[in-house]
Design an enzyme around this catalytic site. Structure first.
Site, short mmCIF file in Angstrom:
data_model
loop_
_atom_site.label_atom_id
_atom_site.label_comp_id
_atom_site.label_asym_id
_atom_site.label_seq_id
_atom_site.Cartn_x
_atom_site.Cartn_y
_atom_site.Cartn_z
N ASP A 401 35.04 28.19 -27.66
CA ASP A 401 33.55 28.10 -28.00
C ASP A 401 32.90 29.60 -27.85
O ASP A 401 33.39 30.25 -27.09
CB ASP A 401 32.58 27.16 -27.28
CG ASP A 401 33.09 25.92 -27.41
OD1 ASP A 401 33.89 25.81 -28.13
OD2 ASP A 401 32.33 25.15 -27.00
N HIS A 543 36.66 28.81 -23.54
CA HIS A 543 35.67 30.15 -24.23
C HIS A 543 36.58 31.33 -24.44
O HIS A 543 37.04 31.61 -23.50
CB HIS A 543 34.53 30.01 -23.33
CG HIS A 543 33.90 28.79 -23.12
ND1 HIS A 543 34.24 27.65 -22.26
CD2 HIS A 543 32.47 28.32 -23.70
CE1 HIS A 543 33.36 27.05 -22.33
NE2 HIS A 543 32.17 26.95 -23.00
#
Length: 592
Positions: A401, A543
């Site tokens: 992400d 992430h």
């Protein structure tokens, strides 16, 4: 039964079966064919005969006179047909006694085939079984083998009923007005030949085709069956052009205005590129283009272009190794060099009991184990291989992400490429503009693109109109960057509601494993959380904006591949689409 035995005896060398009920129907034209397996009727045409009140009687006449031998290349399993247009009026399948392998003659090979039948190493059926039954008792026994053996050892000769067609008179086809030499040209004391039928006349050693039909002409020393046909007015190839590779060969098909046999002469404009034999089979010799021609006796001709493309010099596969579960399939794709070659590819498996592969490179797992799938050029024999492991494969989706994360994402992509891993990137829209090269690379290397809002705003804080504008702005920027759009989305913070699910027209993907990489920033914990989350169908959240995440992910991949763990990383959509399922827009998914 008595009539059948008399009929078989008159056939000289043939047993006849497979009877098709005849039709006593007059027709404008009736054609007589020998229909060999794998040969078009036009290629096997013996000739045509004039209308008969009972056309099937002609077939009986051919049988009774032993004239079936007069067709070229009679073999066990050959078939004689009497045709009226495309309708079969009568049909007989032929058996040459002793010809167990169907090559038209008798040899030691046929004897060995009977021996293997007796040893139950193979079986014969149909025409071949009848051919092996020399004793005529309805079965293949040691008696048949001993009889064959004595013939091979020249201790015994084949009887008249067992001779192959090669020892009997020949058949010739003439067009109306055509001639051929036959017999003596008037030598003192020489008798004129006997001519049965009015298709030909004989004078001074010359037969002349006078009428459509058939005539049998014979003397005490020679005999011939002459079939008189109309001369085709035109000829053409069944295809306009042909592409081959050096070493390949192909039989050319012809189309006549009248579908009757006639002599055809073939030629090549450049034998260094392609050669063509008397039967019309072309063989590619060297790279280039040549014209192949065919000419009939009356001067009618046709031409076609044959292009010979270069052989393959190299083949590459989309992967050098692959894992799959028993009962599942995956596809290998091959790329050949030079790219302009059209050389066919052959796919083989080193052990089909573990994994099979079809002609399109589709691999199917059968049982646990390891095999090698090889793709080989049919003529060049250059090849490429892939190691296939059939195992209890675990499929997992890695997701990242908040990116693109600049150089961190680039380092991650390098590692994913090294280990042939596919992942899903949920991008933030306002980062796309200054990371276009990274976004293009993500798309180009087969990873999946996901929507993660324009500026990491929570959808639960937006109206439907604001969500719609946010989504459309993101997709427009993404398309301008890499000519592709997001196929899934993830709500920032995992915060969503009915409005966002209804407004965003994509499947909503959350996670089943949270590495908490954003919180602890510890590569060792990232690695361990990934390894602990390797359960089939899991979706792992990370992430790619944190360096510690990149380091932990790379460490986990190194461990997985060094220890050859049976794990495959796929995109989210691939994971959700297993077993024929399709992810649905507006639905939320935590795992596959």
């Amino acid at each position: 039964m008595k009539k059948i035995k008399i009929w078989i005896a008159l056939c000289l060398s043939l047993l006849l079966f497979v009877k098709i009920a005849p039709t006593a129907e007059a027709a404008s034209e009736i054609q007589l064919h020998t229909a060999y397996y794998g040969v078009n009727r036009e290629d096997a045409l013996v000739g045509k005969v004039m209308p008969q009140t009972k056309p099937e009687e002609l077939l009986r006449q051919f049988v009774a006179n032993g004239q079936l031998h007069l067709t070229n290349g009679v073999k066990t399993g050959s078939r004689l047909e009497l045709l009226q247009g495309d309708k079969v009026l009568d049909s007989l399948t032929l058996v040459v006694q002793g010809d167990c392998n169907g090559d038209g003659g008798f040899s030691v090979t046929d004897m060995l085939m009977v021996k293997s039948v007796l040893l139950e190493q193979q079986s014969l059926s149909g025409a071949k079984a009848q051919a092996a039954d020399l004793s005529g008792d309805g079965k293949v026994t040691i008696t048949d083998f001993l009889q064959m053996k004595s013939i091979v050892l020249k201790q015994k000769k084949l009887s008249t009923q067992q001779l192959s067609g090669t020892a009997l008179p020949s058949c010739r086809v003439l067009q109306l007005g055509g001639t051929m030499p036959f017999g003596s040209a008037g030598a003192t004391g020489a008798a004129a030949p006997v001519v049965e039928g009015n298709a030909v006349t004989w004078e001074k050693g010359i037969l002349r085709a006078a009428n459509l039909g058939t005539s049998r002409v014979y003397t005490g020393e020679e005999s011939v069956l002459v079939v008189v046909t109309e001369l085709p007015q035109s000829v053409s190839f069944t295809q306009k052009s042909l592409v081959l590779n050096p070493g390949a060969s192909q039989k050319l098909g012809l189309e006549y205005r009248y579908p009757v046999y006639t002599a055809a002469k073939f030629g090549s404009s450049n034998p260094k590129v392609v050669t063509v034999d008397a039967a019309g089979t072309v063989k590619a010799v060297g790279v280039g283009t040549a014209a192949v021609t065919v000419t009939l006796d009356n001067g009618a001709s046709a031409s076609m272009t044959v292009q010979v493309m270069p052989l393959l010099e190299k083949i590459t596969l989309n992967t050098s190794s692959m894992k799959l579960k028993p009962g599942t399939t995956k596809t290998l794709t091959a790329k050949g060099y030079p790219e302009n070659t059209r050389e066919p590819l052959e796919w083989t498996s080193s052990d089909p009991a573990i994994a099979t592969v079809d002609g399109n490179g589709v691999v199917r797992g059968v049982s646990y184990g390891t095999v090698t799938i090889t793709c080989t050029g049919k003529y060049s024999r250059v090849s490429a291989s892939c190691k296939i492991k059939v195992c209890n494969l675990v499929q997992v989706a890695l997701t990242f992400d908040d990116g693109p994360g600049g150089s961190k994402t680039t380092e991650l992509l390098d590692a994913l490429q090294k280990y042939n891993v596919k992942a899903t990137f949920f991008l933030v829209g306002n980062r796309i503009g200054y990371s276009e090269s990274i976004v293009k690379r993500i798309a180009a290397e087969g990873h999946e693109l996901g929507y993660h809002s324009w500026a990491h705003g929570y959808f639960t804080d937006m109206s439907a109109a604001e969500i719609k504008q946010d989504y459309e702005t993101f997709q427009k920027a993404l398309y301008e960057a890499c000519n592709a759009q997001a196929t899934v989305y993830r709500s920032p913070g995992g915060a969503y509601n009915k409005t966002s699910l209804k407004t965003i027209p994509l499947p909503h993907v959350l996670w089943s494993v949270d590495t908490l990489d954003w919180q602890h920033r510890d590569p060792a914990k990232v690695k361990q959380n990934i390894l602990d989350g390797l359960k089939d169908g899991r979706i792992i959240l990370m992430h790619d904006i944190h360096q510690t995440t990149i380091e932990g992910t790379i460490a986990a991949l190194e461990y997985i591949y060094e220890h050859d763990l049976d794990v495959e990383f796929v995109t989210v959509t691939q994971l959700l689409s297993r077993n024929g399922k399709t992810p649905v827009a507006g639905e939320t998914y935590y795992s596959g």
